[in-house]
Design a protein around this motif. Structure first.
Motif, mmCIF file in Angstrom:
data_model
loop_
_atom_site.group_PDB
_atom_site.id
_atom_site.type_symbol
_atom_site.label_atom_id
_atom_site.label_comp_id
_atom_site.label_asym_id
_atom_site.label_seq_id
_atom_site.Cartn_x
_atom_site.Cartn_y
_atom_site.Cartn_z
ATOM 1 N N VAL A 148 19.081 59.541 49.580
ATOM 2 C CA VAL A 148 20.398 59.074 49.862
ATOM 3 C C VAL A 148 20.323 57.591 50.478
ATOM 4 O O VAL A 148 20.981 56.637 50.297
ATOM 5 C CB VAL A 148 21.276 59.880 50.367
ATOM 6 N N THR A 149 19.645 57.542 51.655
ATOM 7 C CA THR A 149 19.455 56.779 52.730
ATOM 8 C C THR A 149 18.869 55.411 51.855
ATOM 9 O O THR A 149 19.499 54.193 51.971
ATOM 10 C CB THR A 149 18.891 56.894 53.866
ATOM 11 N N THR A 150 18.011 55.473 51.349
ATOM 12 C CA THR A 150 17.222 54.553 50.491
ATOM 13 C C THR A 150 18.323 54.076 49.290
ATOM 14 O O THR A 150 18.038 52.928 49.328
ATOM 15 C CB THR A 150 15.690 55.182 49.970
ATOM 16 N N ALA A 151 18.655 54.670 48.442
ATOM 17 C CA ALA A 151 19.537 54.492 47.480
ATOM 18 C C ALA A 151 20.827 53.334 48.121
ATOM 19 O O ALA A 151 21.014 52.606 47.574
ATOM 20 C CB ALA A 151 20.217 55.526 46.554
ATOM 21 N N ILE A 152 21.541 53.810 49.094
ATOM 22 C CA ILE A 152 22.463 53.344 49.733
ATOM 23 C C ILE A 152 21.971 51.809 50.290
ATOM 24 O O ILE A 152 22.853 50.911 49.987
ATOM 25 C CB ILE A 152 23.193 53.991 50.812
ATOM 26 N N SER A 153 20.977 51.933 50.889
ATOM 27 C CA SER A 153 20.563 50.678 51.241
ATOM 28 C C SER A 153 19.994 49.543 50.334
ATOM 29 O O SER A 153 20.737 48.375 50.403
ATOM 30 C CB SER A 153 19.176 51.002 52.093
ATOM 31 N N THR B 246 23.927 56.809 41.170
ATOM 32 C CA THR B 246 22.508 57.189 41.684
ATOM 33 C C THR B 246 22.696 58.434 42.899
ATOM 34 O O THR B 246 21.803 59.431 42.510
ATOM 35 C CB THR B 246 22.039 55.983 42.662
ATOM 36 N N ILE B 247 23.783 58.531 43.462
ATOM 37 C CA ILE B 247 23.973 59.609 44.287
ATOM 38 C C ILE B 247 24.311 60.979 43.668
ATOM 39 O O ILE B 247 23.792 61.953 43.744
ATOM 40 C CB ILE B 247 25.271 59.396 45.402
ATOM 41 N N GLY B 248 24.923 60.691 42.313
ATOM 42 C CA GLY B 248 25.138 61.926 41.566
ATOM 43 C C GLY B 248 23.667 62.393 41.015
ATOM 44 O O GLY B 248 23.472 63.676 40.604
ATOM 45 N N ILE C 185 23.817 48.786 48.245
ATOM 46 C CA ILE C 185 24.764 48.022 48.950
ATOM 47 C C ILE C 185 24.181 46.669 49.479
ATOM 48 O O ILE C 185 24.822 45.653 49.796
ATOM 49 C CB ILE C 185 25.544 48.763 49.978
ATOM 50 N N GLY C 186 22.877 46.790 49.786
ATOM 51 C CA GLY C 186 21.977 45.747 50.676
ATOM 52 C C GLY C 186 21.921 45.406 51.891
ATOM 53 O O GLY C 186 22.285 44.436 52.667
ATOM 54 N N LYS C 187 22.205 46.758 52.564
ATOM 55 C CA LYS C 187 22.002 46.784 54.073
ATOM 56 C C LYS C 187 20.834 47.459 54.482
ATOM 57 O O LYS C 187 20.395 48.354 53.836
ATOM 58 C CB LYS C 187 23.302 47.720 54.597
ATOM 59 N N PRO C 188 20.413 47.169 55.732
ATOM 60 C CA PRO C 188 18.834 47.744 56.038
ATOM 61 C C PRO C 188 19.402 49.378 56.414
ATOM 62 O O PRO C 188 20.276 49.758 56.741
ATOM 63 C CB PRO C 188 18.720 47.030 57.597
ATOM 64 N N GLU C 189 17.945 50.075 56.172
ATOM 65 C CA GLU C 189 18.082 51.535 56.113
ATOM 66 C C GLU C 189 18.509 52.005 57.597
ATOM 67 O O GLU C 189 19.173 53.028 57.565
ATOM 68 C CB GLU C 189 16.995 52.043 55.708
ATOM 69 N N PRO D 103 26.850 51.316 56.401
ATOM 70 C CA PRO D 103 27.574 52.473 55.466
ATOM 71 C C PRO D 103 27.208 53.605 56.067
ATOM 72 O O PRO D 103 26.129 54.012 56.767
ATOM 73 C CB PRO D 103 26.441 52.036 54.247
ATOM 74 N N CYS D 104 28.486 54.324 55.571
ATOM 75 C CA CYS D 104 28.218 55.880 56.085
ATOM 76 C C CYS D 104 28.702 56.816 55.009
ATOM 77 O O CYS D 104 29.759 56.371 54.389
ATOM 78 C CB CYS D 104 28.969 56.237 57.412
ATOM 79 N N ILE D 105 27.977 57.645 54.451
ATOM 80 C CA ILE D 105 28.170 58.685 53.418
ATOM 81 C C ILE D 105 28.583 60.188 53.905
ATOM 82 O O ILE D 105 27.614 60.400 54.656
ATOM 83 C CB ILE D 105 27.115 58.533 52.076
ATOM 84 N N TYR D 106 29.464 60.714 53.728
ATOM 85 C CA TYR D 106 29.705 62.171 54.134
ATOM 86 C C TYR D 106 29.818 63.074 52.552
ATOM 87 O O TYR D 106 30.689 62.669 52.139
ATOM 88 C CB TYR D 106 30.972 62.015 54.825
#
Length: 112
Positions: free
Chosen positions: A24-29, A80-82, A32-36, A2-5
């Protein structure tokens, strides 16, 4: 991966952005269920942004992931990002827009 810009019209010179990257890294991980270790976060400031006809604090972001995106995940990412941007940068959640892409949702073309 995952990549967020994230782009914002705020000037972040002198602002400690480490907590934003971390949260943001922790939230996305988590969502989405992907490793940080596979999450990439880009943060760009001082981008001219007009929203609702004014230039008050706002942010726009795009997230791309190879799988793991569904309707519930999109909803959780946006909320969450908001919330992170509101708490860390005082950008109202109503002035944040997130575009979500899942690269596995696109059909692949076979070679002839």
């Amino acid at each position: 991966m995952p990549c967020i810009y994230i782009s914002t019209n705020l000037n972040l010179d002198g602002v400690d952005t480490d907590p934003i990257f971390s949260e943001v890294t922790t939230a996305i991980s988590t969502i989405i269920g992907k490793p940080e270790k596979f999450v990439m976060v880009l943060l760009k400031s001082s981008v001219p942004i007009s929203f609702e006809g004014n230039k008050e604090p706002a942010a726009y972001a795009e997230i791309i992931s190879m799988g793991g995106i569904n309707k519930e995940v999109k909803k959780n990412l946006i909320a969450t990002i908001g919330t992170i941007l509101q708490s860390k940068l005082s950008i109202p959640r109503t002035r944040f827009f997130l575009k979500v892409f899942d690269t596995t949702a696109f059909p692949t073309r076979s070679k002839l």
